[in-house]
Design a protein around this motif. Structure first.
Motif, PDB file in Angstrom:
ATOM      1  N   HIS A  37       1.032  -1.301  -0.061  1.00 10.19           N
ATOM      2  CA  HIS A  37       0.330  -0.072  -0.006  1.00 10.19           C
ATOM      3  C   HIS A  37       0.684   0.653   0.105  1.00 10.19           C
TER       4      HIS A  37
ATOM      5  N   TYR B  95      -2.091   6.145   5.759  1.00 13.89           N
ATOM      6  CA  TYR B  95      -3.481   4.900   6.022  1.00 13.89           C
ATOM      7  C   TYR B  95      -4.318   5.433   6.256  1.00 13.89           C
TER       8      TYR B  95
ATOM      9  N   PHE C 226      -6.466   2.193   3.628  1.00 22.47           N
ATOM     10  CA  PHE C 226      -5.819   1.269   3.703  1.00 22.47           C
ATOM     11  C   PHE C 226      -7.169   0.672   3.515  1.00 22.47           C
TER      12      PHE C 226
ATOM     13  N   TYR D 254      -7.445  -3.092   1.265  1.00 20.27           N
ATOM     14  CA  TYR D 254      -7.852  -4.099   1.964  1.00 20.27           C
ATOM     15  C   TYR D 254      -9.132  -4.711   0.797  1.00 20.27           C
TER      16      TYR D 254
ATOM     17  N   GLU E  97       0.601  -5.324   8.977  1.00 18.72           N
ATOM     18  CA  GLU E  97       0.881  -4.355   8.502  1.00 18.72           C
ATOM     19  C   GLU E  97       2.534  -4.890   8.837  1.00 18.72           C
TER      20      GLU E  97
ATOM     21  N   TYR F  26       4.997  -1.200   8.555  1.00 17.43           N
ATOM     22  CA  TYR F  26       5.632  -0.272   8.022  1.00 17.43           C
ATOM     23  C   TYR F  26       6.443  -0.038   7.311  1.00 17.43           C
TER      24      TYR F  26
ATOM     25  N   THR G 216       3.829   0.792   2.844  1.00 18.23           N
ATOM     26  CA  THR G 216       3.165   0.216   3.714  1.00 18.23           C
ATOM     27  C   THR G 216       2.972  -2.178   3.526  1.00 18.23           C
ATOM     28  N   ASP G 217       3.829  -2.877   3.679  1.00 16.48           N
ATOM     29  CA  ASP G 217       3.615  -3.894   2.688  1.00 16.48           C
ATOM     30  C   ASP G 217       2.354  -4.409   3.770  1.00 16.48           C
ATOM     31  N   ILE G 218       1.124  -5.105   3.354  1.00 15.67           N
ATOM     32  CA  ILE G 218      -0.181  -5.823   4.147  1.00 15.67           C
ATOM     33  C   ILE G 218       0.377  -7.453   3.903  1.00 15.67           C
TER      34      ILE G 218
END
Length: 298
Positions: free
Chosen positions: A242, A246, A249, A253, A275, A277, A291-293
């Motif tokens: 992402h 934030y 998000f 999602y 998440e 960061y 951000t890697d989700i």
């Protein structure tokens, strides 16, 4: 022949949509509807929003307003009773919500001699007086555009503080965690910062939202006061990046869970998403945040 995950996900969400149509006056809590769909409550709201194009709460509220419009046109039920059945607490609240959707007051709407015209919605799902769901168009347009990798994530020990309240107010919790970590010399080149969000802000009251602010630690670190220790990760995860604030998000999602996942052949595990960061809002502009989700799958 084995059915695809796309077919099974659609069937499960369709089952929920039919249930909502037939039980607009009943308990339609997120946990209950997740059970109808046989999804984890952690992820059901994200799958629903991604496939239907609106949150569970927005969908239920819209159908109740459409039912009210139907009753205003086709029955002599008093407006006050229709307002009470809408799920809103006051007649004034009902009137405001009705005008926002139909651009008329309930009284004006009832007097006008025109057929009911519902707003277009991505899913094509509208209120039906007999509870029959005649059309459902799952959203799939963004599934192919999302870059997702399936990876193994090793179990990771973290120190954390649980925040209860609005997600956009977690800064104080992070400040407290980072101050503790700094005093104890826990920040290093390999330290990673994670977040775990447990609730849907479109359903759960802001004051009850749960979030864990986490930093990776080694085995020498023990719980201390408000600082807890837990292990996150372990197993297979669908990972996407992402980029940006934030606050956005929810859209990432929704695409990951409601559009990419049904086409992936994967099922969601009953663990929270993670998440990771990659930079900090302390020294990074919102549009440059990365951000890697990590979505737990199997």
């Amino acid at each position: 022949m084995k059915r695809s995950t796309t077919e099974t996900y659609q069937e499960r969400i369709l089952r929920v949509l039919i249930h909502i149509q037939n039980h607009l006056d009943d308990d339609l809590s997120l946990e209950y509807l997740a059970g109808v769909a046989v999804f984890s409550p952690y992820h059901f709201h994200r799958v629903f929003r991604g496939m239907v194009g609106e949150s569970v709460k927005e969908h239920i509220r819209r159908l109740r307003m459409e039912r009210a419009a139907n009753r205003l046109k086709l029955s002599d039920v008093p407006i006050t009773q229709i307002a009470l059945e809408s799920g809103l607490e006051t007649h004034e609240g009902f009137s405001r919500a009705f005008r926002a959707m139909f651009d008329q007051s309930p009284t004006e709407f009832r007097k006008e001699h025109q057929s009911i015209r519902f707003q277009d919605v991505p899913s094509g799902v509208h209120y039906s007086p007999d509870g029959d769901l005649r059309f459902f168009n799952p959203i799939t347009r963004n599934a192919q555009s999302m870059n997702v990798e399936v990876k193994q994530m090793e179990p990771t020990k973290v120190a954390f503080i649980r925040h209860i309240g609005p997600y956009m107010e977690v800064g104080e919790t992070w400040g407290k965690l980072c101050a503790w970590a700094g005093r104890n010399g826990l920040f290093g080149p390999n330290t990673r910062c994670f977040g775990l969000s447990y609730d849907d802000p479109a359903v759960t009251p802001p004051e009850k939202l749960r979030y864990d602010a986490c930093i990776s630690v080694d085995d020498s670190v023990d719980p201390q006061g408000d600082i807890g220790i837990q292990t996150i990760g372990g197993g297979e995860y669908a990972v996407t990046t992402h980029r940006g604030p934030y606050e956005n998000f929810a859209d990432t999602y929704a695409t990951l869970c409601g559009q990419w996942l049904p086409t992936s052949g994967k099922e969601i595990r009953s663990d929270p998403a993670i998440e990771w960061y990659k930079n900090s809002p302390q020294d990074t502009a919102p549009q440059d945040l990365i951000t890697d989700i990590y979505l737990p799958v199997e």
